[in-house]
Scaffold this motif. Structure first.
Motif, PDB file in Angstrom:
ATOM      1  N   ARG A   1       0.806  -1.223   0.000  1.00 43.41           N
ATOM      2  CA  ARG A   1       0.000   0.000   0.000  1.00 43.41           C
ATOM      3  C   ARG A   1       0.844   1.281   0.000  1.00 43.41           C
ATOM      4  NH1 ARG A   1      -5.103  -1.205   4.095  1.00 43.41           N
ATOM      5  NH2 ARG A   1      -6.261  -2.577   2.653  1.00 43.41           N
ATOM      6  N   PRO A   2       1.819   1.438   0.896  1.00 42.86           N
ATOM      7  CA  PRO A   2       2.597   2.689   0.851  1.00 42.86           C
ATOM      8  C   PRO A   2       3.405   2.839  -0.425  1.00 42.86           C
ATOM      9  CG  PRO A   2       3.585   1.130   2.375  1.00 42.86           C
ATOM     10  CD  PRO A   2       2.257   0.568   1.996  1.00 42.86           C
ATOM     11  N   ILE A   3       3.878   1.717  -0.970  1.00 39.13           N
ATOM     12  CA  ILE A   3       4.616   1.777  -2.233  1.00 39.13           C
ATOM     13  C   ILE A   3       3.700   2.248  -3.352  1.00 39.13           C
ATOM     14  CG2 ILE A   3       5.960   0.433  -3.896  1.00 39.13           C
ATOM     15  CD1 ILE A   3       6.723  -1.448  -1.634  1.00 39.13           C
ATOM     16  N   ALA A   4       2.463   1.720  -3.356  1.00 38.06           N
ATOM     17  CA  ALA A   4       1.492   2.136  -4.377  1.00 38.06           C
ATOM     18  C   ALA A   4       1.156   3.618  -4.236  1.00 38.06           C
ATOM     19  CB  ALA A   4       0.226   1.290  -4.262  1.00 38.06           C
ATOM     20  N   LEU A   5       1.055   4.107  -3.004  1.00 38.41           N
ATOM     21  CA  LEU A   5       0.769   5.521  -2.790  1.00 38.41           C
ATOM     22  C   LEU A   5       1.858   6.402  -3.404  1.00 38.41           C
ATOM     23  CD1 LEU A   5      -0.523   5.788   0.908  1.00 38.41           C
ATOM     24  CD2 LEU A   5      -1.762   6.379  -1.160  1.00 38.41           C
ATOM     25  N   GLY A   6       3.106   6.079  -3.079  1.00 39.95           N
ATOM     26  CA  GLY A   6       4.209   6.894  -3.572  1.00 39.95           C
ATOM     27  C   GLY A   6       4.412   6.776  -5.073  1.00 39.95           C
ATOM     28  N   VAL A   7       4.338   5.557  -5.597  1.00 38.25           N
ATOM     29  CA  VAL A   7       4.575   5.344  -7.025  1.00 38.25           C
ATOM     30  C   VAL A   7       3.458   5.964  -7.851  1.00 38.25           C
ATOM     31  CG1 VAL A   7       4.729   3.586  -8.824  1.00 38.25           C
ATOM     32  CG2 VAL A   7       5.975   3.281  -6.679  1.00 38.25           C
ATOM     33  N   ARG A   8       2.209   5.882  -7.386  1.00 37.77           N
ATOM     34  CA  ARG A   8       1.087   6.455  -8.141  1.00 37.77           C
ATOM     35  C   ARG A   8       1.273   7.958  -8.306  1.00 37.77           C
ATOM     36  NH1 ARG A   8      -2.472   4.979  -5.067  1.00 37.77           N
ATOM     37  NH2 ARG A   8      -3.415   3.236  -6.177  1.00 37.77           N
ATOM     38  N   LEU A   9       1.598   8.645  -7.229  1.00 40.04           N
ATOM     39  CA  LEU A   9       1.769  10.094  -7.302  1.00 40.04           C
ATOM     40  C   LEU A   9       2.955  10.458  -8.181  1.00 40.04           C
ATOM     41  CD1 LEU A   9       0.823  12.856  -6.341  1.00 40.04           C
ATOM     42  CD2 LEU A   9       2.234  12.565  -4.297  1.00 40.04           C
ATOM     43  N   THR A  10       4.058   9.741  -8.014  1.00 43.15           N
ATOM     44  CA  THR A  10       5.256  10.029  -8.802  1.00 43.15           C
ATOM     45  C   THR A  10       5.022   9.766 -10.282  1.00 43.15           C
ATOM     46  OG1 THR A  10       6.648   9.409  -6.922  1.00 43.15           O
ATOM     47  CG2 THR A  10       7.700   9.494  -9.074  1.00 43.15           C
ATOM     48  N   ALA A  11       4.430   8.624 -10.600  1.00 44.20           N
ATOM     49  CA  ALA A  11       4.259   8.233 -12.002  1.00 44.20           C
ATOM     50  C   ALA A  11       3.325   9.180 -12.747  1.00 44.20           C
ATOM     51  CB  ALA A  11       3.734   6.804 -12.078  1.00 44.20           C
ATOM     52  N   ASN A  12       2.224   9.562 -12.127  1.00 43.29           N
ATOM     53  CA  ASN A  12       1.273  10.440 -12.807  1.00 43.29           C
ATOM     54  C   ASN A  12       1.861  11.813 -13.083  1.00 43.29           C
ATOM     55  OD1 ASN A  12      -1.674   9.275 -13.072  1.00 43.29           O
ATOM     56  ND2 ASN A  12      -0.877   8.495 -11.135  1.00 43.29           N
ATOM     57  N   LEU A  13       2.556  12.386 -12.112  1.00 43.62           N
ATOM     58  CA  LEU A  13       3.131  13.709 -12.316  1.00 43.62           C
ATOM     59  C   LEU A  13       4.312  13.666 -13.272  1.00 43.62           C
ATOM     60  CD1 LEU A  13       2.922  15.116  -8.685  1.00 43.62           C
ATOM     61  CD2 LEU A  13       1.416  15.557 -10.609  1.00 43.62           C
ATOM     62  N   THR A  14       5.139  12.637 -13.156  1.00 42.40           N
ATOM     63  CA  THR A  14       6.292  12.522 -14.047  1.00 42.40           C
ATOM     64  C   THR A  14       5.842  12.335 -15.492  1.00 42.40           C
ATOM     65  OG1 THR A  14       7.622  11.552 -12.274  1.00 42.40           O
ATOM     66  CG2 THR A  14       8.398  11.231 -14.518  1.00 42.40           C
ATOM     67  N   ALA A  15       4.860  11.466 -15.712  1.00 39.87           N
ATOM     68  CA  ALA A  15       4.375  11.222 -17.072  1.00 39.87           C
ATOM     69  C   ALA A  15       3.772  12.485 -17.681  1.00 39.87           C
ATOM     70  CB  ALA A  15       3.343  10.101 -17.054  1.00 39.87           C
ATOM     71  N   GLY A  16       3.007  13.232 -16.881  1.00 45.05           N
ATOM     72  CA  GLY A  16       2.398  14.449 -17.392  1.00 45.05           C
ATOM     73  C   GLY A  16       3.426  15.507 -17.756  1.00 45.05           C
TER      74      GLY A  16
END
Length: 227
Positions: free
Chosen positions: A153-168
């Motif tokens: 769960r904490p890994i998913a929280l951090g990766v989700r935020l990072t991936a969405n902003l980085t991709a955008g």
């Protein structure tokens, strides 16, 4: 060329000192402080109404003990929204594109919700690892799967935020580079590409706010399970 696209995600430095902390402190000057006057200005009123609406929506299903986290999580959400929006301005840096920072936010808050559940209601917290009515043969693999899911769960929280902003951010830079390269060769295509960039920027404004809301919402769901 491709390496330069990722330079925007490197932590900026000045005289050898990282400026990440300065970027994290900047949102503090953007939020307005309510006054003691009977009538506030429109911006303060809109800010207070927005915070009140979001707070009611997030914490309505949580009991009284969990609502003690309201100030912490709402402050976190406003902090993330401000940082994400500031990162869309030219010549700025978005700290939330750094996985290390997002994990530093996700790990302690997730751990706090788990420890809270183990302390206040250990039976119910451990009961989430095994659904009721599970056949005996499936009990060991289900416990292993649910335990892995809990720690992911904490890994998913951090990766989700990072991936969405980085991709955008990366997609915006790619489209902007393409529009700039074609402006002298194919002006019409360049203008259409610039229009796509404008629409993508509007989308990124929404993503910046939605991802901060989702980050906080998931934390409230974890809190709801353990209170």
């Amino acid at each position: 060329m491709m390496a330069s696209f990722f330079d925007q995600f490197m932590s900026p430095t000045l005289l050898g000192l990282p400026l990440t902390m300065l970027a994290m402190l900047t949102p503090m000057i953007l939020l307005l402080t309510p006054t003691n006057q009977w009538i506030s200005n429109r911006t303060t009123t809109l800010q207070s109404w927005t915070l009140s609406t979001i707070t009611k929506q997030l914490f309505l299903p949580i009991n009284i003990s969990g609502q003690k986290w309201t100030v912490t999580l709402i402050t976190l959400m406003m902090f993330l929204i401000s940082i994400n929006l500031l990162g869309l301005l030219p010549y700025t840096f978005t700290p939330t594109t750094q996985l290390s920072m997002n994990m530093a936010l996700a790990m302690p808050l997730w751990s706090a919700t788990v420890f809270l559940g183990m302390h206040n209601q250990p039976t119910m917290s451990l009961g989430h690892l095994l659904p009721e009515g599970t056949p005996p043969l499936l009990i060991p693999p289900l416990i292993i799967i649910e335990t892995i899911s809990l720690f992911i769960r904490p890994i998913a929280l951090g990766v989700r935020l990072t991936a969405n902003l980085t991709a955008g951010h990366l997609l915006m830079q790619l489209i902007a580079t393409a529009a700039l390269a074609m402006i002298s060769l194919l002006p019409t295509v360049a203008y259409l590409t610039a229009l796509v960039l404008f629409l993508l920027t509007l989308l990124e404004l929404a993503v910046a706010m939605i991802q901060a809301y989702v980050f906080t919402l998931l934390l409230t769901l974890y809190l709801q399970e353990n209170t």
